[in-house]
Design an enzyme around this catalytic site. Structure first.
Site, PDB file in Angstrom:
ATOM      1  N   VAL A 172       0.769  -1.100   0.078  1.00 16.12           N
ATOM      2  CA  VAL A 172      -0.068   0.078   0.031  1.00 16.12           C
ATOM      3  C   VAL A 172       0.843   1.159   0.093  1.00 16.12           C
ATOM      4  CG1 VAL A 172      -1.571   1.276   1.459  1.00 16.12           C
ATOM      5  CG2 VAL A 172      -1.996  -1.167   0.961  1.00 16.12           C
ATOM      6  N   CYS A 202      -5.837  -9.143   3.258  1.00 13.21           N
ATOM      7  CA  CYS A 202      -7.271  -8.464   3.650  1.00 13.21           C
ATOM      8  C   CYS A 202      -8.242  -9.373   3.521  1.00 13.21           C
ATOM      9  CB  CYS A 202      -7.152  -7.413   2.442  1.00 13.21           C
ATOM     10  SG  CYS A 202      -6.191  -6.311   2.084  1.00 13.21           S
TER      11      CYS A 202
HETATM   12  N1  LIG Z   1      -2.023  -5.523   0.364  1.00  8.72           N
HETATM   13  C1  LIG Z   1      -3.154  -4.967  -0.026  1.00  8.72           C
HETATM   14  O1  LIG Z   1      -3.622  -5.416  -1.049  1.00  8.72           O
HETATM   15  C2  LIG Z   1      -4.106  -4.172   0.883  1.00  8.72           C
HETATM   16  C3  LIG Z   1      -5.154  -3.448   0.288  1.00  8.72           C
HETATM   17  C4  LIG Z   1      -5.859  -2.640   0.790  1.00  8.72           C
HETATM   18  C5  LIG Z   1      -5.704  -2.273   2.319  1.00  8.72           C
HETATM   19  N2  LIG Z   1      -4.540  -2.632   2.731  1.00  8.72           N
HETATM   20  C6  LIG Z   1      -4.136  -2.407   4.240  1.00  8.72           C
HETATM   21  O2  LIG Z   1      -3.095  -1.580   4.261  1.00  8.72           O
HETATM   22  C7  LIG Z   1      -2.420  -1.865   5.343  1.00  8.72           C
HETATM   23  C8  LIG Z   1      -0.882  -2.297   4.754  1.00  8.72           C
HETATM   24  O3  LIG Z   1      -0.769  -3.524   4.336  1.00  8.72           O
HETATM   25  P1  LIG Z   1       0.298  -3.827   3.145  1.00  8.72           P
HETATM   26  O4  LIG Z   1      -0.063  -4.812   2.436  1.00  8.72           O
HETATM   27  O5  LIG Z   1       0.828  -2.621   2.486  1.00  8.72           O
HETATM   28  O6  LIG Z   1       1.469  -4.267   4.130  1.00  8.72           O
HETATM   29  P2  LIG Z   1       2.879  -4.717   3.641  1.00  8.72           P
HETATM   30  O7  LIG Z   1       3.555  -5.508   4.762  1.00  8.72           O
HETATM   31  O8  LIG Z   1       3.231  -4.916   2.492  1.00  8.72           O
HETATM   32  O9  LIG Z   1       3.693  -3.294   3.963  1.00  8.72           O
HETATM   33  C9  LIG Z   1       3.732  -2.767   5.442  1.00  8.72           C
HETATM   34  C10 LIG Z   1       5.054  -2.114   5.522  1.00  8.72           C
HETATM   35  O10 LIG Z   1       5.106  -1.370   7.085  1.00  8.72           O
HETATM   36  C11 LIG Z   1       6.294  -1.625   7.513  1.00  8.72           C
HETATM   37  N3  LIG Z   1       6.302  -1.432   8.964  1.00  8.72           N
HETATM   38  C12 LIG Z   1       5.469  -2.064   9.665  1.00  8.72           C
HETATM   39  N4  LIG Z   1       5.641  -1.542  10.971  1.00  8.72           N
HETATM   40  C13 LIG Z   1       6.374  -0.341  10.836  1.00  8.72           C
HETATM   41  C14 LIG Z   1       6.518   0.569  11.735  1.00  8.72           C
HETATM   42  N5  LIG Z   1       6.265   0.412  13.185  1.00  8.72           N
HETATM   43  N6  LIG Z   1       7.083   1.545  11.326  1.00  8.72           N
HETATM   44  C15 LIG Z   1       7.418   1.458  10.002  1.00  8.72           C
HETATM   45  N7  LIG Z   1       7.116   0.830   9.079  1.00  8.72           N
HETATM   46  C16 LIG Z   1       6.520  -0.417   9.479  1.00  8.72           C
HETATM   47  C17 LIG Z   1       6.928  -3.040   7.123  1.00  8.72           C
HETATM   48  O11 LIG Z   1       8.389  -3.299   7.227  1.00  8.72           O
HETATM   49  C18 LIG Z   1       6.330  -3.045   5.610  1.00  8.72           C
HETATM   50  O12 LIG Z   1       7.117  -3.096   4.688  1.00  8.72           O
HETATM   51  C19 LIG Z   1      -2.882  -2.936   6.292  1.00  8.72           C
HETATM   52  O13 LIG Z   1      -3.820  -2.517   7.219  1.00  8.72           O
HETATM   53  C20 LIG Z   1      -3.693  -3.531   5.269  1.00  8.72           C
HETATM   54  O14 LIG Z   1      -4.847  -4.362   5.650  1.00  8.72           O
HETATM   55  C21 LIG Z   1      -3.567  -3.751   2.197  1.00  8.72           C
END
Ligand SMILES: NC(=O)c1ccc[n+]([C@@H]2O[C@H](COP(=O)([O-])OP(=O)(O)OC[C@H]3O[C@@H](n4cnc5c(N)ncnc54)[C@H](O)[C@@H]3O)[C@@H](O)[C@H]2O)c1
Length: 395
Positions: free
Chosen positions: A11, A259
């Site tokens: 994201v 998700c």
């Molecule tokens: N992946 C999807 O398709 C999608 C779609 C819509 C919404 N979301 C939501 O978006 C959010 C993020 O999901 P994602 O898929 O991008 O996750 P991801 O794991 O791909 O990315 C999250 C990133 O955040 C970093 N991180 C974790 N804790 C941290 C902190 N305290 N400080 C700094 N960086 C930190 C991790 O290292 C990771 O690189 C979640 O809530 C998810 O539910 C995801």
């Protein structure tokens, strides 16, 4: 205008790059040092973004990435895109989100806009995140702007991307909502303001619960179709000719990713707390959790028991053409086959290596092949006479 995006995953990275392309001066922050060094070297960690795109934006000087969680006072917008998974108790785990909000709170200055994009339960922005920000920043509620904007990104969707997918925003105040709309409007075609943050939080959970419930229903119907010997995909195709009131969903081993298996349980948790439990979500979750064992039973029927049989499971990730194994139901399928005594191998060149094991080449050296996640690159002719169980079909 300076923007900080905390969390540079599926994201946060596309958000940061698109904001940078539209002219913002963006700093991506991530606490995973390996990922930060990978992106700094122009290597993309997500399938949707090619290396060249990262290199070009890095060279433009409009985007940089760091593990340093502090940011300077000129920043105008902070977006938070960190994971919100389920804990080992199967309940929402806000640890990463709280850590990121604490870090953001420490750097928060009057006039800044903080937008949470992570998926959360209704009430989280107002009741949990706002108090953390007040305490860590020392500011009053009137001095900064807090907004919530759920992300709808669908990795590898060629038709709908960050630019043309409408974006919901909501603020604790009208000003916060308007500022968030102004920010996103620079690189997203349509930004819709919801009346409250709770509406936006719940809308995201509704979207993904809707998918969970319908996929579960199709999986249940696929079991029925298999019993009566018809192809569920032909049934869905026929029903899809109705021009209104129907949307197709397709069968498989279950649901996966960060998700669909997770977000509905965020909704279910709050629903229970307020005394309005969601029986639909519970039932859908049960049906999906049971799909791997259903396919183990099908495997037993096809090859007369799986004990000591060599089985190749094809496609380990949760959906075709991605390498993401988070919450992949295929993992449960493999574990259950092994518990039943089968010698299980898996093939997935996109995942390549998982849990200390490597992808096994497709060959005729198996008693059964199970197509779990059909990546486009798959070439199955090497299976020759190996019986195939296709989890994406009922025939
Ligand atoms: N992946 C999807 O398709 C999608 C779609 C819509 C919404 N979301 C939501 O978006 C959010 C993020 O999901 P994602 O898929 O991008 O996750 P991801 O794991 O791909 O990315 C999250 C990133 O955040 C970093 N991180 C974790 N804790 C941290 C902190 N305290 N400080 C700094 N960086 C930190 C991790 O290292 C990771 O690189 C979640 O809530 C998810 O539910 C995801």
């Amino acid at each position: 205008m300076e923007v900080v995006v905390i969390g540079q995953g599926y994201v946060g990275l596309p958000l940061a790059l698109n904001a940078a392309k539209s002219g913002f001066d963006v700093t991506g922050i991530d606490n995973n040092a390996e990922k930060v060094s990978q992106i700094t070297n122009g290597v993309s960690p997500v399938e949707d973004i090619i290396n060249e795109e990262i290199c070009t934006i890095l060279k433009s000087g409009r985007y940089r990435i760091t593990t340093n969680l502090s940011f300077d006072a000129d920043v105008k917008v902070i977006c938070i895109c960190v994971p919100t998974p389920l804990g080992s108790d199967h309940k929402p785990d806000l640890t990463a989100l709280k850590q990121a909000v604490i870090a953001a709170g420490k750097g928060l200055k009057p006039g800044m806009l903080l937008i949470v994009e992570s998926t959360i339960s209704p009430g989280t922005t107002r009741k949990i995140l706002l108090p953390i920000l007040l305490e860590t920043s020392g500011l009053s509620e009137e001095e900064f702007h807090l907004a919530y904007s759920p992300e709808r990104i669908d990795p590898l969707n060629k038709e709908w991307n960050i630019k043309n997918t409408p974006k919901l925003v909501a603020g604790l105040t009208d000003e916060a909502a308007n500022l968030a709309r102004e920010f996103y409007s620079k690189f997203i075609d349509q930004v819709i303001i919801c009346p409250t943050v709770e509406v936006a939080e719940t809308a995201k959970l509704l979207e993904n619960s809707y998918r969970l419930v319908n996929i579960s229903f199709i999986n249940e119907l696929a079991i029925f179709c298999q019993k009566i010997g018809i192809d569920i995909n032909e049934v869905v195709k026929a029903a899809s000719t109705k021009p209104y009131g129907f949307m197709p969903f397709y069968p498989g081993v279950g649901v996966g990713g960060h998700c669909i298996p997770v977000d509905p349980l965020y909704l279910a948790e709050v629903a229970r707390e307020v005394g309005a439990p969601s029986r639909f979500i519970q039932l859908a979750d049960e049906i999906n959790q049971a799909m791997p064992s259903y396919f183990v039973e099908r495997a037993k029927q096809i090859i007369d028991g799986v004990k000591s049989k060599k089985i190749l499971v094809i496609g380990l990730s949760y959906k075709p053409n991605v390498a993401d194994v988070r919450e992949s139901p295929v993992i449960s399928l493999i574990e259950q086959l092994r518990k039943s005594g089968a010698e299980v191998f898996w093939h997935d060149e996109l995942v390549a290596s998982w849990n200390g094991q490597e992808s096994t080449p497709i060959s005729a050296d198996f008693d059964l092949a199970i197509i779990a996640t059909p990546h486009d690159y798959l070439e199955l002719s090497a299976l020759t006479d190996v019986p195939i169980l296709n989890t994406r079909s009922s025939v």
